[in-house]
Design a protein around this motif. Structure first.
Motif, PDB file in Angstrom:
ATOM      1  N   GLU A 106       0.852  -1.187   0.000  1.00 42.02           N
ATOM      2  CA  GLU A 106       0.000   0.000   0.000  1.00 42.02           C
ATOM      3  C   GLU A 106       0.888   1.237   0.000  1.00 42.02           C
ATOM      4  OE1 GLU A 106      -4.201   0.795   2.076  1.00 42.02           O
ATOM      5  OE2 GLU A 106      -2.538   0.807   3.480  1.00 42.02           O
ATOM      6  N   LEU A 107       0.566   2.173  -0.894  1.00 42.96           N
ATOM      7  CA  LEU A 107       1.291   3.429  -0.984  1.00 42.96           C
ATOM      8  C   LEU A 107       0.420   4.540  -0.426  1.00 42.96           C
ATOM      9  CD1 LEU A 107       2.609   3.153  -4.668  1.00 42.96           C
ATOM     10  CD2 LEU A 107       3.644   2.256  -2.592  1.00 42.96           C
ATOM     11  N   GLU A 108       1.058   5.539   0.117  1.00 42.58           N
ATOM     12  CA  GLU A 108       0.335   6.660   0.693  1.00 42.58           C
ATOM     13  C   GLU A 108       0.827   7.951   0.045  1.00 42.58           C
ATOM     14  OE1 GLU A 108       0.885   8.237   4.890  1.00 42.58           O
ATOM     15  OE2 GLU A 108      -0.787   6.857   5.124  1.00 42.58           O
ATOM     16  N   THR A 109      -0.108   8.695  -0.570  1.00 47.36           N
ATOM     17  CA  THR A 109       0.220  10.007  -1.101  1.00 47.36           C
ATOM     18  C   THR A 109      -0.283  11.040  -0.109  1.00 47.36           C
ATOM     19  OG1 THR A 109      -1.842  10.458  -2.311  1.00 47.36           O
ATOM     20  CG2 THR A 109      -0.224   9.047  -3.398  1.00 47.36           C
ATOM     21  N   ASP A 110      -0.157  12.307  -0.462  1.00 44.73           N
ATOM     22  CA  ASP A 110      -0.617  13.331   0.478  1.00 44.73           C
ATOM     23  C   ASP A 110      -2.131  13.452   0.513  1.00 44.73           C
ATOM     24  OD1 ASP A 110      -0.917  14.340  -2.013  1.00 44.73           O
ATOM     25  OD2 ASP A 110       0.163  16.209  -1.681  1.00 44.73           O
ATOM     26  N   LYS A 111      -2.831  12.634  -0.293  1.00 48.12           N
ATOM     27  CA  LYS A 111      -4.293  12.726  -0.287  1.00 48.12           C
ATOM     28  C   LYS A 111      -4.986  11.376  -0.183  1.00 48.12           C
ATOM     29  CE  LYS A 111      -4.692  17.175  -2.558  1.00 48.12           C
ATOM     30  NZ  LYS A 111      -5.343  17.981  -3.584  1.00 48.12           N
ATOM     31  N   VAL A 112      -4.458  10.352  -0.824  1.00 49.20           N
ATOM     32  CA  VAL A 112      -5.158   9.068  -0.842  1.00 49.20           C
ATOM     33  C   VAL A 112      -4.173   7.933  -0.635  1.00 49.20           C
ATOM     34  CG1 VAL A 112      -7.033   9.824  -2.360  1.00 49.20           C
ATOM     35  CG2 VAL A 112      -4.934   8.938  -3.369  1.00 49.20           C
ATOM     36  N   SER A 113      -4.704   6.759  -0.287  1.00 48.21           N
ATOM     37  CA  SER A 113      -3.915   5.531  -0.221  1.00 48.21           C
ATOM     38  C   SER A 113      -4.149   4.743  -1.501  1.00 48.21           C
ATOM     39  CB  SER A 113      -4.314   4.691   0.991  1.00 48.21           C
ATOM     40  OG  SER A 113      -4.008   5.370   2.187  1.00 48.21           O
TER      41      SER A 113
ATOM     42  N   ALA B 272      -2.839  19.360   7.751  1.00 44.47           N
ATOM     43  CA  ALA B 272      -2.354  20.378   8.680  1.00 44.47           C
ATOM     44  C   ALA B 272      -1.905  21.631   7.935  1.00 44.47           C
ATOM     45  CB  ALA B 272      -1.192  19.808   9.505  1.00 44.47           C
ATOM     46  N   LYS B 273      -1.192  21.442   6.839  1.00 44.36           N
ATOM     47  CA  LYS B 273      -0.680  22.591   6.085  1.00 44.36           C
ATOM     48  C   LYS B 273      -1.819  23.386   5.455  1.00 44.36           C
ATOM     49  CE  LYS B 273       2.621  23.952   2.528  1.00 44.36           C
ATOM     50  NZ  LYS B 273       1.709  24.879   1.862  1.00 44.36           N
ATOM     51  N   ARG B 274      -2.792  22.677   4.860  1.00 42.21           N
ATOM     52  CA  ARG B 274      -3.890  23.370   4.185  1.00 42.21           C
ATOM     53  C   ARG B 274      -4.747  24.145   5.191  1.00 42.21           C
ATOM     54  NH1 ARG B 274      -5.402  22.266  -0.933  1.00 42.21           N
ATOM     55  NH2 ARG B 274      -7.602  22.539  -0.438  1.00 42.21           N
ATOM     56  N   LEU B 275      -4.989  23.551   6.352  1.00 37.22           N
ATOM     57  CA  LEU B 275      -5.806  24.243   7.344  1.00 37.22           C
ATOM     58  C   LEU B 275      -5.088  25.483   7.866  1.00 37.22           C
ATOM     59  CD1 LEU B 275      -7.307  21.264   9.402  1.00 37.22           C
ATOM     60  CD2 LEU B 275      -8.375  22.582   7.572  1.00 37.22           C
ATOM     61  N   LYS B 276      -3.779  25.359   8.084  1.00 37.25           N
ATOM     62  CA  LYS B 276      -3.035  26.518   8.571  1.00 37.25           C
ATOM     63  C   LYS B 276      -2.936  27.592   7.497  1.00 37.25           C
ATOM     64  CE  LYS B 276      -1.009  28.802  11.704  1.00 37.25           C
ATOM     65  NZ  LYS B 276      -1.853  29.350  12.774  1.00 37.25           N
ATOM     66  N   ASP B 277      -2.773  27.173   6.234  1.00 34.79           N
ATOM     67  CA  ASP B 277      -2.748  28.140   5.133  1.00 34.79           C
ATOM     68  C   ASP B 277      -4.062  28.905   5.051  1.00 34.79           C
ATOM     69  OD1 ASP B 277      -0.193  27.466   4.473  1.00 34.79           O
ATOM     70  OD2 ASP B 277      -0.722  26.188   2.778  1.00 34.79           O
TER      71      ASP B 277
END
Length: 508
Positions: free
Chosen positions: A146-153, A292-297
């Motif tokens: 299983e690979l994990e990207t910044d949005k989906v597995s 975390a980054k998107r919410l802080k942005d």
């Protein structure tokens, strides 16, 4: 002739990185695709492989230096140029060449396991879990890892039946799109034996976990970095990887057993040794880092404000109770509350279009359509699948789309395209028991509606105190586009449509 080593593409919107660790020093011999150094961005760690075999001539960007995309990191003198000198300086080279195993008889039956297409604008992923180990038999289409990207597995199936003969990318490694993950011998691998690392024969290969002086095994780059950061000697770590290769988790285990404990980072509050022994440190997943980054942005870039109202859910609950059985029988899907809220928001957005707009530089882009994001909680974090042109859909079509997207989200099957292009978002914290909250915008959108728990409360109706099922509504909006009047008007229109659902049928 020298070959330049340059900073690879770091990912969408990432323009620079910091050189974290060099695994080689000038004068060291390197093999093609051998890891040279590791770069760190604000999102991921990127390993830089050697483009050719040869000798590391010089290092242009030392550890700690910030470099841009395509910047020069180092130069490699190719093996052909070094000629006899390279062999002379490496007495074991001839032995390696002589000891190199002959190609297996069934080499032509080997099938590479490759990283699948990850989605639009996604160029890399992290190997999160291998479900098989080298030597295991696999069936065609059986899940290997299983690979994990910044949005989906992303699950990687076996391209053929056979035996897993090689794992190239270990758990925790960062891989690019279409990179090789492993190999399968489709002939069945009856006489399979894991090959010795280059430079070793089968006679001098150490047993797994052996860290003796005869070892010549390349540890995982992430493990080398972790050992350097923790100040742990290689001899103090027992490798559990192939042929005793040290993995990052091996360093973590050795670190937890070592004494004294390393000092806590300056940013953390002081903790006692006893408390630290009871702590567990887990690296944030790529998805969680991106959230975390998107919410802080969103907090940093938007003039975010929240306005509240409450809605009497009696009308929706009565209508739903009256028609839910007939609705499910005809359409094959349950009638929930989300379709009412989606419809109500679509109507309100037509009256207050600035809530459905976004800022692009000095322009405001108004959307003459509604692509509704419906936030969904998953075991790995919050994702927001998008239902396109929801303003043109019926109640049944909306319910079917929400059910399908929700299932795909929980199963980690959403594609990148399914989470892009939203113009407005609905988040339902009420399913977890939230009574009131202030949702955070989903950039570049300018509005998000927060739903909450339905709770019976005393309210005054026609001068009398009655008990009604009430819900608090919260609209967070970007005050740069949406004025207070527009935000309040939007929320009032949603309230009116939900308290008298017939308005939705009359398009009022």
């Amino acid at each position: 002739m020298t070959t330049e080593v340059r900073v690879p593409t770091l990912g969408e919107s990432v323009t620079e990185a910091t050189v974290a660790t060099w695994f080689k020093k000038p004068g060291d011999s390197v093999m093609a695709d051998e890891m040279l150094c590791e770069l760190e961005t604000d999102k991921v760690t990127v390993e830089v492989p050697s483009p050719v075999a040869g000798k590391l001539a010089d290092i242009v960007a030392p550890e700690g230096e910030t470099v841009g995309v395509d910047a020069l990191l180092a130069n490699i003198a190719e093996a052909g140029e070094a000629g006899a000198e390279t062999v002379e300086e490496r007495p074991s080279a001839k032995k390696e060449e002589a000891a190199a195993p002959a190609p297996a008889a069934n080499a032509s039956d080997s099938v590479d396991v490759m990283v699948p297409t990850l989605g639009e604008s996604v160029s890399e992923a992290t190997v999160s879990t291998w479900f098989k180990k080298v030597g295991d038999k696999v069936e065609a289409d059986e899940m290997l890892c299983e690979l994990e990207t910044d949005k989906v597995s992303v699950e990687v199936p076996a391209p053929a039946a056979g035996v897993l003969t090689e794992i190239v990318a270990n758990e925790g490694d960062t891989v690019e799109a279409n990179a090789k993950l492993g190999a399968i011998s489709s002939s069945g691998g009856a006489a399979f034996e894991a090959p010795a690392p280059e430079g070793q024969t089968q006679y001098d290969r150490p047993e797994a976990g052996n860290a003796g002086p005869q070892r010549d095994i390349e540890d995982a780059p992430s493990a080398k970095k972790a050992m350097a950061e923790k100040g742990i000697s290689r001899d103090a770590v027992t490798g559990t990887g192939r042929d005793g290769r040290v993995m990052k988790e091996d360093v973590a285990k050795a670190g937890s057993a070592a004494a004294p404990k390393p000092a806590a980072p300056a940013a953390r509050a002081p903790v006692s040794a006893d408390d630290e022994n009871r702590e567990e440190r887990v690296k944030m997943t790529r998805l969680r880092q991106t959230i975390a980054k998107r919410l802080k942005d969103a907090q940093n870039n938007a003039a975010m404000l929240t306005t509240y109202n409450e809605v009497d859910m009696s009308g929706v609950m009565e209508l739903r109770s009256t028609y839910k059985d007939e609705f499910e029988k005809k359409h094959g899907v349950r009638l929930g509350f989300m379709s009412f809220f989606t419809k109500a928001c679509s109507h309100a957005l037509k009256e207050v279009p600035e809530v459905n707009a976004e800022i692009d530089g000095t322009d405001i882009v108004y959307k003459n359509f509604v692509h509704m994001g419906i936030a969904a909680g998953t075991p790995t974090g919050l994702v927001v699948p998008v239902i396109r042109d929801v303003d043109a859909m019926s109640f049944a079509e909306i319910e079917k789309a929400i059910a399908e997207k929700g299932k795909r989200a929980r199963d980690g099957k959403l594609s990148m395209a399914e989470m892009q292009g939203g113009t407005f978002t609905i988040s339902n914290g009420g399913v977890y028991g939230s009574l009131m909250s202030s949702p955070i915008l989903n950039p570049p959108q300018s509005g998000i509606l927060g739903m909450h728990k339905i709770q019976e409360r005393p309210v005054v109706v026609n001068g009398e105190i009655v008990i009604r099922p009430m819900m608090y509504l919260a609209l967070s909006y970007d005050h740069r586009i949406v004025d207070g009047k527009g935000a309040v008007t939007f929320l009032v229109r949603v309230k009116e449509a939900l308290e008298d659902p017939r308005r939705l049928l009359m398009d009022l």
